[in-house]
Design an enzyme around this catalytic site. Structure first.
Site, PDB file in Angstrom:
ATOM      1  CG  HIS A 110     -18.529 -12.905  -3.991  1.00 41.00           C
ATOM      2  ND1 HIS A 110     -17.529 -12.107  -3.489  1.00 41.00           N
ATOM      3  CD2 HIS A 110     -18.111 -14.192  -3.781  1.00 41.00           C
ATOM      4  CE1 HIS A 110     -16.567 -12.868  -2.989  1.00 41.00           C
ATOM      5  NE2 HIS A 110     -16.894 -14.143  -3.152  1.00 41.00           N
TER       6      HIS A 110
ATOM      7  CB  THR B  25     -12.945  -9.333  -2.677  1.00 38.32           C
ATOM      8  OG1 THR B  25     -12.352  -9.876  -3.859  1.00 38.32           O
ATOM      9  CG2 THR B  25     -14.401  -9.747  -2.610  1.00 38.32           C
TER      10      THR B  25
ATOM     11  CB  SER C 284      -8.919 -16.834  -4.370  1.00 41.04           C
ATOM     12  OG  SER C 284      -9.462 -16.715  -3.073  1.00 41.04           O
TER      13      SER C 284
ATOM     14  CE  LYS D  45     -14.048 -10.958  -8.056  1.00 47.05           C
ATOM     15  NZ  LYS D  45     -14.922 -11.556  -7.054  1.00 47.05           N
TER      16      LYS D  45
ATOM     17  CE1 TYR E  46     -13.261 -12.149  -0.187  1.00 49.44           C
ATOM     18  CE2 TYR E  46     -12.003 -14.182  -0.176  1.00 49.44           C
ATOM     19  CZ  TYR E  46     -13.101 -13.460  -0.576  1.00 49.44           C
ATOM     20  OH  TYR E  46     -14.052 -14.047  -1.375  1.00 49.44           O
TER      21      TYR E  46
END
Ligand SMILES: Cc1cc2nc3c(=O)[nH]c(=O)nc-3n(C[C@H](O)[C@H](O)[C@H](O)COP(=O)(O)O)c2cc1C
Length: 405
Positions: free
Chosen positions: A278, A156, A107, A254, A130
């Site tokens: 999520h 994402t 992440s 995603k 992100y």
């Protein structure tokens, strides 16, 4: 030593061993947690057709995900602050994934950095991005991801702003964190957890810290504040086109839950999508991912790889997702419970449990090879797609997938 036979056992150990604020950060969902519950409930509602007297002794789980050989159709999902659920969490998880022959996706909000994970394992790993308001961050992180040899970038898209998790507010898990006497007591009395975090190499958002250090400077709290205020409500498909120009590797979107969005992702050059809400942490009231999956799989056919997550806690769940059109599954909480309970060996064991369950379930539904899983394994396949296509359409797509192996 307790005998661990399933993921729920790990969850229960984690609940007892880990500070309440940390456990609930992982375990809970947003608002009324309707979507969190639906992810599990709808998976559980699917039933298998039990088939007998089919020689299914030699089952083959090996497949490809995003064109890469993997030991089974499962990968570790990106988990923000994984390294605070257990010290060095991302590195421990990456090592366990590599040993099991599967991929981990790191992440943006990880505690161990891209470079830490690169150093820890020799094989490929994936990275989740992100896109923040400060696009300079995306540019710089994409360069670091390329330098680390990551093979896929997961963007994402279901978090342009954060859904509220009541527990996090009540437990003081926000920026700046609120340390009450009760919190502090809880943190200090969970000795195993405290020690693992205290002796860990990292405790902040190191991927972001590296950028902030280069640009504005600032400490750990500034990094957290920067991230908190930088989620971008204006995110649009133009940003994906921009990322595509900067990233030549596999691009994965995603957080897709609607067939229309799946098609747009395809038009914007994505190689794959993850059908995801999520883990029930964003739009509460959104459908379970397993309910959305067949519609999305039917809408995109074989033009794009469809990955799946949300509520996977067993090999049976993986088989159900494959049967409705997923190429592979990401597991989130299932591996983090293992990590919180027993560190790296806990992740390895969680993955192994799922693998063994998948093997047995394939045998008992009469499937030898994961590539041959179709809707036919389900006793009650859900509606979705055109009538009558459930079996013939899936079979057709599986045949062409098989020919691509
Ligand atoms: C504690 C936690 C942190 C997460 N952090 C991220 C993240 O940083 N980026 C992301 O794309 N998804 C994140 N997710 C979502 C997961 O990648 C995945 O979509 C979800 O966990 C799947 O549901 P499951 O936990 O029921 O398997 C997070 C999920 C959890 C539980």
């Amino acid at each position: 030593m307790p005998v661990i036979t399933n993921i729920d056992d790990f969850r229960e150990i984690a609940r007892r061993k880990i500070p309440k604020a940390v456990f609930e950060y992982v375990d809970h969902g947003s608002y009324d947690q309707l979507t969190l519950a639906a992810n599990r409930r709808e998976l559980q509602a699917l039933q298998f057709r039990q088939r007998v007297m089919i020689n299914a002794d030699d089952r083959r789980l090996a497949t490809t995900m995003l064109g890469e050989n993997v030991a089974m159709p499962v990968a570790l999902a990106p988990i923000g602050m994984c390294g605070l659920t257990r010290g060095d969490g991302e590195v421990l998880a990456a090592r366990a994934a590599e040993a099991a022959g599967i991929r981990m996706c790191l992440s943006t909000m990880s505690i161990c950095s891209i470079e830490d994970v690169r150093e820890a394992i020799s094989g490929p790993f994936w990275f989740q991005l992100y896109v923040f308001r400060d696009r300079g961050f995306s540019e710089s992180v994409i360069e670091r991801v390329k330098a680390a040899g990551c093979t896929a970038l997961f963007v994402t898209v279901d978090l342009p702003m954060r859904g509220q998790r009541h527990c996090d507010l009540k437990n003081g898990v926000y920026v700046p964190p609120r340390l009450t006497l009760r919190n502090a007591y809880d943190l200090l009395t969970k000795v195993g957890w405290s020690w693992s975090v205290l002796k860990a190499k990292r405790r902040g958002f190191t991927n972001i810290q590296a950028y902030i250090d280069k640009t504005t400077g600032g400490g750990m709290m500034d990094t957290a504040r920067w991230a908190d205020t930088n989620f971008d409500g204006s995110l649009s498909w133009n940003d994906i086109a921009w990322i595509r120009k900067n990233w030549r590797g596999k691009l994965v979107i995603k957080g897709v839950l609607d067939p229309a969005d799946a098609k747009i992702a395809l038009d914007n050059g994505a190689d794959a999508i993850v059908v995801s809400n999520h883990g029930g942490r964003q739009l509460d009231g959104a459908p379970a991912t397993i309910s959305a999956l067949p519609y999305i799989a039917d809408a995109v056919g074989n033009d794009i790889e469809v990955l799946f997550d949300g509520g996977i806690r067993s090999g049976q769940d993986v088989l159900k997702a494959l049967s409705l059109g997923a190429r592979g599954c990401l597991i989130g909480r299932a591996f983090v419970y293992g990590l919180m309970a027993q560190g790296g060996p806990g992740v390895a064991k969680a993955v192994d449990l799922i693998k063994e369950e998948l093997k047995v379930s394939m045998s008992l539904t009469g499937v030898k090879d994961v590539h041959d899983v179709t809707r036919d394994v389900l006793f009650n396949p859900p509606p979705g797609g055109k009538k009558g296509r459930a079996s013939s359409g899936r079979n057709k797509s599986r045949t062409s997938r098989r020919s691509r192996r």
